[in-house]
Design a protein around this motif. Structure first.
Motif, PDB file in Angstrom:
ATOM      1  N   ASP A 151       5.492   3.620  -7.640  1.00 37.39           N
ATOM      2  CA  ASP A 151       5.005   4.743  -6.838  1.00 37.39           C
ATOM      3  C   ASP A 151       5.122   4.450  -5.440  1.00 37.39           C
ATOM      4  OD1 ASP A 151       3.795   7.297  -6.417  1.00 37.39           O
ATOM      5  OD2 ASP A 151       2.130   6.366  -5.949  1.00 37.39           O
ATOM      6  N   VAL A 152       6.297   5.200  -4.761  1.00 39.56           N
ATOM      7  CA  VAL A 152       6.326   4.952  -3.263  1.00 39.56           C
ATOM      8  C   VAL A 152       5.769   5.903  -2.518  1.00 39.56           C
ATOM      9  CG1 VAL A 152       8.274   5.163  -1.514  1.00 39.56           C
ATOM     10  CG2 VAL A 152       8.709   4.170  -4.083  1.00 39.56           C
ATOM     11  N   ALA A 153       5.344   5.405  -1.276  1.00 36.08           N
ATOM     12  CA  ALA A 153       4.416   6.149  -0.203  1.00 36.08           C
ATOM     13  C   ALA A 153       2.973   6.510  -0.946  1.00 36.08           C
ATOM     14  CB  ALA A 153       5.165   7.495   0.348  1.00 36.08           C
ATOM     15  N   GLY A 154       2.790   5.649  -1.971  1.00 31.35           N
ATOM     16  CA  GLY A 154       1.394   5.872  -2.496  1.00 31.35           C
ATOM     17  C   GLY A 154       0.394   4.974  -2.408  1.00 31.35           C
ATOM     18  N   GLY A 155       0.172   4.549  -0.816  1.00 29.07           N
ATOM     19  CA  GLY A 155      -1.004   3.626  -0.617  1.00 29.07           C
ATOM     20  C   GLY A 155      -2.169   3.752  -0.993  1.00 29.07           C
ATOM     21  N   THR A 156      -2.768   4.843  -0.969  1.00 29.39           N
ATOM     22  CA  THR A 156      -4.285   4.998  -1.208  1.00 29.39           C
ATOM     23  C   THR A 156      -4.391   5.073  -2.709  1.00 29.39           C
ATOM     24  OG1 THR A 156      -4.025   7.525  -1.059  1.00 29.39           O
ATOM     25  CG2 THR A 156      -4.744   6.017   0.727  1.00 29.39           C
ATOM     26  N   GLY A 157      -3.341   5.072  -3.915  1.00 31.25           N
ATOM     27  CA  GLY A 157      -3.649   4.905  -5.115  1.00 31.25           C
ATOM     28  C   GLY A 157      -3.818   6.177  -5.856  1.00 31.25           C
ATOM     29  N   ASP A 158      -3.543   7.427  -5.255  1.00 28.58           N
ATOM     30  CA  ASP A 158      -4.029   8.646  -6.055  1.00 28.58           C
ATOM     31  C   ASP A 158      -2.995   8.799  -7.163  1.00 28.58           C
ATOM     32  OD1 ASP A 158      -6.140  10.167  -5.272  1.00 28.58           O
ATOM     33  OD2 ASP A 158      -5.075  11.500  -4.332  1.00 28.58           O
ATOM     34  N   ALA A 160      -0.951   6.467  -8.479  1.00 29.55           N
ATOM     35  CA  ALA A 160      -1.053   5.068  -9.237  1.00 29.55           C
ATOM     36  C   ALA A 160      -2.277   5.127 -10.150  1.00 29.55           C
ATOM     37  CB  ALA A 160      -0.958   3.908  -8.534  1.00 29.55           C
ATOM     38  N   PHE A 161      -3.512   5.432  -9.754  1.00 27.10           N
ATOM     39  CA  PHE A 161      -4.673   5.537 -10.633  1.00 27.10           C
ATOM     40  C   PHE A 161      -4.538   6.258 -11.874  1.00 27.10           C
ATOM     41  CE2 PHE A 161      -7.567   4.479  -6.722  1.00 27.10           C
ATOM     42  CZ  PHE A 161      -6.504   3.056  -6.538  1.00 27.10           C
ATOM     43  N   ARG A 162      -3.759   7.589 -11.540  1.00 25.40           N
ATOM     44  CA  ARG A 162      -3.568   8.304 -12.866  1.00 25.40           C
ATOM     45  C   ARG A 162      -2.680   7.685 -13.853  1.00 25.40           C
ATOM     46  NH1 ARG A 162      -4.748  11.808  -8.695  1.00 25.40           N
ATOM     47  NH2 ARG A 162      -5.263  13.865  -9.235  1.00 25.40           N
ATOM     48  N   PHE A 163      -1.634   6.984 -13.274  1.00 22.87           N
ATOM     49  CA  PHE A 163      -0.813   6.353 -14.281  1.00 22.87           C
ATOM     50  C   PHE A 163      -1.803   5.098 -14.934  1.00 22.87           C
ATOM     51  CE2 PHE A 163       2.872   6.879 -11.243  1.00 22.87           C
ATOM     52  CZ  PHE A 163       3.193   8.470 -11.981  1.00 22.87           C
ATOM     53  N   VAL A 185       2.280  -0.018  -6.274  1.00 25.29           N
ATOM     54  CA  VAL A 185       2.226   1.155  -5.232  1.00 25.29           C
ATOM     55  C   VAL A 185       3.084   0.306  -3.918  1.00 25.29           C
ATOM     56  CG1 VAL A 185       0.526   2.162  -3.631  1.00 25.29           C
ATOM     57  CG2 VAL A 185       0.243   1.495  -6.247  1.00 25.29           C
ATOM     58  N   CYS A 186       4.159   0.997  -3.498  1.00 29.84           N
ATOM     59  CA  CYS A 186       4.823   0.554  -2.342  1.00 29.84           C
ATOM     60  C   CYS A 186       4.486   1.546  -1.074  1.00 29.84           C
ATOM     61  CB  CYS A 186       6.339   0.454  -2.616  1.00 29.84           C
ATOM     62  SG  CYS A 186       7.055  -0.290  -1.299  1.00 29.84           S
ATOM     63  N   ASP A 187       4.012   1.260   0.070  1.00 29.28           N
ATOM     64  CA  ASP A 187       3.955   1.769   1.150  1.00 29.28           C
ATOM     65  C   ASP A 187       4.445   1.202   2.336  1.00 29.28           C
ATOM     66  OD1 ASP A 187       1.895   4.623   1.620  1.00 29.28           O
ATOM     67  OD2 ASP A 187       2.486   3.502   3.231  1.00 29.28           O
ATOM     68  N   ILE A 188       4.603   2.043   3.346  1.00 28.46           N
ATOM     69  CA  ILE A 188       5.095   1.309   4.523  1.00 28.46           C
ATOM     70  C   ILE A 188       3.933   0.913   5.523  1.00 28.46           C
ATOM     71  CG2 ILE A 188       5.543   3.409   5.931  1.00 28.46           C
ATOM     72  CD1 ILE A 188       8.076   2.312   7.168  1.00 28.46           C
ATOM     73  N   ASN A 189       3.043   1.523   5.269  1.00 26.41           N
ATOM     74  CA  ASN A 189       1.596   1.319   6.119  1.00 26.41           C
ATOM     75  C   ASN A 189       0.565   0.568   5.496  1.00 26.41           C
ATOM     76  OD1 ASN A 189      -0.866   2.038   7.445  1.00 26.41           O
ATOM     77  ND2 ASN A 189       0.376   3.808   8.565  1.00 26.41           N
ATOM     78  N   PRO A 190       0.454  -0.489   6.233  1.00 30.09           N
ATOM     79  CA  PRO A 190      -0.491  -1.508   5.581  1.00 30.09           C
ATOM     80  C   PRO A 190      -2.033  -1.021   5.509  1.00 30.09           C
ATOM     81  CG  PRO A 190       0.138  -2.319   7.854  1.00 30.09           C
ATOM     82  CD  PRO A 190       1.065  -1.111   7.476  1.00 30.09           C
ATOM     83  N   GLU A 191      -2.366  -0.141   6.435  1.00 30.63           N
ATOM     84  CA  GLU A 191      -3.799   0.604   6.525  1.00 30.63           C
ATOM     85  C   GLU A 191      -3.957   1.317   5.021  1.00 30.63           C
ATOM     86  OE1 GLU A 191      -6.621   0.451   8.433  1.00 30.63           O
ATOM     87  OE2 GLU A 191      -5.446  -1.322   8.632  1.00 30.63           O
ATOM     88  N   MET A 192      -2.849   1.992   4.719  1.00 28.83           N
ATOM     89  CA  MET A 192      -3.040   2.802   3.538  1.00 28.83           C
ATOM     90  C   MET A 192      -3.167   2.069   2.328  1.00 28.83           C
ATOM     91  SD  MET A 192      -2.715   6.181   4.401  1.00 28.83           S
ATOM     92  CE  MET A 192      -1.921   7.229   3.163  1.00 28.83           C
ATOM     93  N   LEU A 193      -2.342   0.716   2.164  1.00 27.87           N
ATOM     94  CA  LEU A 193      -2.576   0.010   1.269  1.00 27.87           C
ATOM     95  C   LEU A 193      -3.726  -0.699   1.222  1.00 27.87           C
ATOM     96  CD1 LEU A 193       1.037  -1.861   1.638  1.00 27.87           C
ATOM     97  CD2 LEU A 193       0.296  -0.327  -0.275  1.00 27.87           C
ATOM     98  N   ARG A 194      -4.203  -0.908   2.435  1.00 25.90           N
ATOM     99  CA  ARG A 194      -5.374  -1.583   2.412  1.00 25.90           C
ATOM    100  C   ARG A 194      -6.644  -0.604   1.723  1.00 25.90           C
ATOM    101  NH1 ARG A 194      -9.871  -0.345   5.146  1.00 25.90           N
ATOM    102  NH2 ARG A 194      -8.985   0.980   6.697  1.00 25.90           N
ATOM    103  N   ARG A 213      -2.116  -7.982 -13.925  1.00 26.43           N
ATOM    104  CA  ARG A 213      -1.015  -7.414 -13.052  1.00 26.43           C
ATOM    105  C   ARG A 213      -0.639  -6.073 -13.346  1.00 26.43           C
ATOM    106  NH1 ARG A 213       1.073 -12.487 -11.208  1.00 26.43           N
ATOM    107  NH2 ARG A 213      -0.813 -13.882 -10.880  1.00 26.43           N
ATOM    108  N   ALA A 214      -1.395  -5.412 -13.898  1.00 26.54           N
ATOM    109  CA  ALA A 214      -0.976  -3.937 -14.373  1.00 26.54           C
ATOM    110  C   ALA A 214      -0.974  -3.232 -12.969  1.00 26.54           C
ATOM    111  CB  ALA A 214      -2.034  -3.333 -15.161  1.00 26.54           C
ATOM    112  N   LEU A 215      -1.255  -3.687 -11.936  1.00 27.61           N
ATOM    113  CA  LEU A 215      -1.554  -2.863 -10.611  1.00 27.61           C
ATOM    114  C   LEU A 215      -1.288  -3.891  -9.584  1.00 27.61           C
ATOM    115  CD1 LEU A 215      -1.749  -0.040  -9.208  1.00 27.61           C
ATOM    116  CD2 LEU A 215      -4.272  -0.551  -9.167  1.00 27.61           C
ATOM    117  N   LYS A 216      -0.420  -3.632  -8.754  1.00 33.75           N
ATOM    118  CA  LYS A 216      -0.129  -4.078  -7.558  1.00 33.75           C
ATOM    119  C   LYS A 216       0.323  -3.311  -6.256  1.00 33.75           C
ATOM    120  CE  LYS A 216       4.691  -5.763  -8.904  1.00 33.75           C
ATOM    121  NZ  LYS A 216       5.221  -7.075  -9.363  1.00 33.75           N
TER     122      LYS A 216
END
Length: 350
Positions: A151-158, A160-163, A185-194, A213-216
């Protein structure tokens, strides 16, 4: 790793690998669900052949400038400007989406989940894994024994959590060993990933991230993803593609990281098809959303950009053409709520 520790994985992007895997975890989602998707004999080509209309389609980026909302800026400035927008809204991202969509984004994301088929695919993968374990054939790389989702540009997990919930990864985490389902979850923004990783640990506990390791969470740019060729069965991007500097480049890299038979789905704000409805939508977007951003987040400018970025993005038909030029087959779109958003999908041929 302690449960309270937020340790977002940062991976430096690498040049595209030319190595090919000798076996595939899942030959394709359609092989599981027995859909009648036309196959292609060009799976081993290093880059997709241009489609007949490619010559008439201008590159998404040409020249030294690009758009940032309605403003023309130097090409090399867009990434940093977009980064700052999402740093500003990271902690209020769900509130922002509620403003942008009047709360409908939750319904749209649920519909995207249904379209991916993750729930039924996960059941089949887990059933196959159980049979493999029962016969002492627990090879994680065996075809059909693993489902990998990006899931790209999915930093806050919305998304990914559904998956994770559809695949019942939380239940699987009660058992030992790596999960057969992996969501990255891959995102360019570390704040969103945090924000996303913090939410994940609070919602699911740390076992999904640290043990099974189901989620990273991985920092990376959609235009040159930090993953090897043919790594994923499913690629999704929700409300992120329009913020990429070069959409064509992002589509090509999506194609690269998908396995043959893999599927691409993009949920994005699009163009309303009904003229009277479009006028009402514009009135709401330009007059209400920025003011709400100012009132709630003390940030009018970020919300103004997000509204303008929708109008500068591709039409539904144009994005289909760009997907085809990138190599995707059976590319199509589905409008929702009169075209306020659309889901575009396509397949990487076998």
């Amino acid at each position: 790793m302690k449960a309270s520790r937020i340790c977002t994985t940062t991976i430096r992007h690498a040049t595209a690998s030319t190595r090919r895997r000798s076996t595939l975890s899942i030959s394709s989602p359609e092989s599981i669900l027995t859909s009648n998707i036309r196959q292609s004999s060009t799976a081993n080509e290093e880059s997709p052949a241009p489609k007949p209309h490619a010559a008439s389609l201008e590159s998404y980026v040409s020249g030294p400038t690009t758009h940032f909302g309605f403003t023309s800026i130097p090409l090399n400035e867009k990434e940093s400007k977009v980064r700052r927008v999402f740093e500003n809204v990271a902690d209020n991202y769900d509130v922002m989406n509620d403003f942008m969509s009047a709360g409908l984004h939750r319904y749209w994301k649920d519909e995207l989940l249904n379209m991916t088929g993750v729930a039924p695919m996960s059941k089949i993968v887990r059933r196959r894994a159980s049979l493999n374990y029962a016969t002492n054939d627990a090879d994680p790389m065996k075809e059909g024994s693993h489902l990998s989702i990006l899931d790209v540009a999915g930093g806050t997990g919305d998304i990914a959590f559904r998956f994770i919930e559809a695949a019942k990864c939380e239940e699987r985490a009660k058992s030992s060993g790596l999960d057969e389902i992996s969501v990255t979850v891959c995102d360019i923004n570390p704040e969103m990933l945090r924000v996303g990783e913090s939410r994940a640990r609070k919602r699911f506990g740390s076992s999904l991230i640290d043990d099974t390791r189901a989620l990273k969470f991985v920092e990376g740019n959609a235009q040159y993803l930090p993953f090897e060729d043919e790594s994923f069965d499913l690629y999704t991007i929700a409300f992120g593609l329009r913020n990429v500097t070069d959409v064509d480049m992002a589509l090509r890299d999506a194609y690269r990281v998908l396995k043959p038979g893999g599927r691409f789905l993009c949920l994005e704000f699009s163009h309303v098809t009904n003229v009277p409805f479009a006028r009402l939508y514009d009135l709401y977007s330009f007059n209400v959303i920025p003011q709400l951003g100012q009132m709630v987040a003390n940030d009018r400018d970020s919300y103004q950009y997000l509204v303008e970025s929708i109008r500068k993005f591709c039409t539904q038909e144009e994005l289909v053409k760009r997907m085809e030029v990138a190599g995707f087959e059976n590319a199509k779109f589905t409008n929702m709520t009169g075209g306020i958003v659309a889901v575009h999908e396509g397949w990487k041929p076998l």
